[in-house]
Design an enzyme around this catalytic site. Structure first.
Site, short mmCIF file in Angstrom:
data_model
loop_
_atom_site.label_atom_id
_atom_site.label_comp_id
_atom_site.label_asym_id
_atom_site.label_seq_id
_atom_site.Cartn_x
_atom_site.Cartn_y
_atom_site.Cartn_z
N LYS A 165 -1.12 -2.36 5.04
CA LYS A 165 -0.23 -3.31 5.74
C LYS A 165 0.51 -2.56 6.87
O LYS A 165 -0.05 -1.64 7.44
CB LYS A 165 0.70 -4.01 4.74
CG LYS A 165 -0.09 -4.63 3.58
CD LYS A 165 0.71 -5.56 2.73
CE LYS A 165 -0.17 -6.12 1.61
NZ LYS A 165 0.51 -7.08 0.75
N GLU A 191 -6.64 -13.22 -3.95
CA GLU A 191 -5.28 -12.71 -3.97
C GLU A 191 -4.30 -13.86 -4.17
O GLU A 191 -3.89 -14.50 -3.19
CB GLU A 191 -4.96 -11.99 -2.65
CG GLU A 191 -5.82 -10.79 -2.36
CD GLU A 191 -5.11 -9.77 -1.48
OE1 GLU A 191 -5.03 -8.62 -1.92
OE2 GLU A 191 -4.62 -10.13 -0.40
N SER A 243 -0.45 -6.94 -6.85
CA SER A 243 0.24 -6.06 -7.79
C SER A 243 -0.72 -5.29 -8.69
O SER A 243 -0.45 -5.09 -9.88
CB SER A 243 1.26 -6.85 -8.63
OG SER A 243 2.26 -7.41 -7.80
N GLY A 284 2.86 -8.23 -3.99
CA GLY A 284 4.12 -7.54 -3.76
C GLY A 284 5.23 -7.92 -4.72
O GLY A 284 6.39 -7.56 -4.51
N GLU A 320 -0.68 -13.12 4.15
CA GLU A 320 0.44 -12.86 5.06
C GLU A 320 0.12 -13.39 6.45
O GLU A 320 1.00 -13.88 7.16
CB GLU A 320 0.77 -11.36 5.07
CG GLU A 320 1.47 -10.96 3.77
CD GLU A 320 1.18 -9.56 3.28
OE1 GLU A 320 0.71 -8.72 4.06
OE2 GLU A 320 1.44 -9.32 2.08
N HIS A 325 -5.90 -12.76 5.27
CA HIS A 325 -4.87 -12.33 4.31
C HIS A 325 -3.76 -13.38 4.26
O HIS A 325 -3.42 -13.97 5.28
CB HIS A 325 -4.30 -10.96 4.71
CG HIS A 325 -3.51 -10.36 3.61
ND1 HIS A 325 -2.20 -10.72 3.36
CD2 HIS A 325 -3.83 -9.45 2.66
CE1 HIS A 325 -1.78 -10.05 2.30
NE2 HIS A 325 -2.74 -9.27 1.86
N ASN A 340 -5.06 -1.71 1.32
CA ASN A 340 -4.51 -2.39 2.48
C ASN A 340 -3.11 -1.85 2.70
O ASN A 340 -2.18 -2.20 1.98
CB ASN A 340 -4.48 -3.91 2.21
CG ASN A 340 -3.79 -4.67 3.34
OD1 ASN A 340 -3.46 -4.11 4.38
ND2 ASN A 340 -3.55 -5.96 3.11
P1 13P Z 1 0.31 -5.59 -3.51
O1 13P Z 1 -0.71 -4.71 -4.19
O2 13P Z 1 1.43 -4.80 -2.87
O3 13P Z 1 0.78 -6.69 -4.40
O4 13P Z 1 -0.45 -6.29 -2.27
C1 13P Z 1 -1.65 -6.91 -2.49
C2 13P Z 1 -2.24 -7.27 -1.19
O5 13P Z 1 -1.75 -8.14 -0.48
C3 13P Z 1 -3.43 -6.54 -0.75
O6 13P Z 1 -4.01 -7.13 0.37
#
Ligand code: 13P
Length: 252
Positions: free
Chosen positions: A11, A167, A213, A173, A97, A95, A9
């Site tokens: 982003k 997740e 992560s 992150g 976010e 997601h 992903n």
């Molecule tokens: P990270 O791998 O940067 O922690 O992000 C995970 C994520 O949100 C994947 O959708």
């Protein structure tokens, strides 16, 4: 045996040319490996050009969001049919976010799932608890509510085109991944609930990715858990070498 599924992903990252180079690196590294499923999910504006890079290769293309209508007066939005048109096979929905920043509800996510499946996309549905929810022992209740709300009226038949991504928000992150045991416990719970919602066969078949992560140095132990069927990778998917190391950790 469920085939492991590693998806990147991206982003809101990369430029067009950097995205093309990244996708080309992934394609070269994956070569003709099919023991693991691999997908990249670039930002909307680059989907069409990256579709050209992955075309005819085992690397699939996914989008990061969609709007649950086929077309119409929805300024700035993208329909599932448009994603099919540019060459996507997958779309990420729910997601954290989007849940947190854009206040998306399980009911809205449910609409997206039905629209996406109806258009012929496969869905990666993200669920996960916040740190506060985990610390107050509400992890299972939160996952339960997200699953039941997001998967309303999703039959076992429809679920065949759904992948789940657990997740935990506190791991996204932050560099603090869930421990393999925390991931396994959550995945086992999610699989059990899917069984109650859609039947034992659907629960056994569904792929549940872990996200939060995931890095080259922790991928193998996370993916070694019996109910962890893949990874949804954020930051580490932006470097082809790191992402490919995670892909290799998924080869059984
Ligand atoms: P990270 O791998 O940067 O922690 O992000 C995970 C994520 O949100 C994947 O959708």
């Amino acid at each position: 045996m469920r085939k492991k599924f590693i998806a990147g992903n991206w982003k809101m990252n990369t430029s067009g040319i950097d995205g093309e180079l990244l996708a080309a690196g992934v394609v070269n590294g994956v070569a003709d490996e099919t023991r693991v499923t691999v997908a990249v999910c670039p930002p909307f504006p680059f989907l069409a050009r990256i579709a050209q890079v992955v075309k005819g290769t085992p690397v699939a293309l996914g989008a990061q969001n969609c709007y649950p209508k086929a077309n119409g007066a929805f300024t700035g939005e993208i329909s599932p049919g448009m994603l099919i048109d540019v060459g996507c096979q997958y779309v990420i929905v729910g997601h954290s976010e989007r849940r947190q920043i854009f206040k998306e509800s399980d009911a809205f996510i449910n609409q997206k799932i039905h629209a996406a499946l109806g258009a012929g996309l496969r869905v990666i549905l993200c669920i996960g608890e916040t740190l506060d929810e985990r610390q107050s022992n509400r992890t299972e209740a939160v996952l339960d509510a997200q699953l039941t709300g997001s998967l309303a009226n999703v039959t076992a038949e429809l679920l065949r085109n759904v992948v789940l991504a657990y997740e935990p928000v506190w791991a996204i992150g932050t560099g603090v991944n869930a421990t393999p045991q925390q991931a396994q416990d959550a995945h086992a719970f999610v699989r059990k609930r899917v069984g109650q919602l859609c039947g034992a066969a659907a629960a056994q078949a569904i792929v549940i990715q872990y996200g939060g992560s995931v890095k080259p140095d922790n991928a193998a132990t996370l993916l070694g858990q019996p109910d962890v069927d893949g990874a949804l990778v954020g930051g580490a998917s932006l470097k082809a070498d790191d992402f490919l190391e995670i892909v290799r950790a998924g080869i059984q």
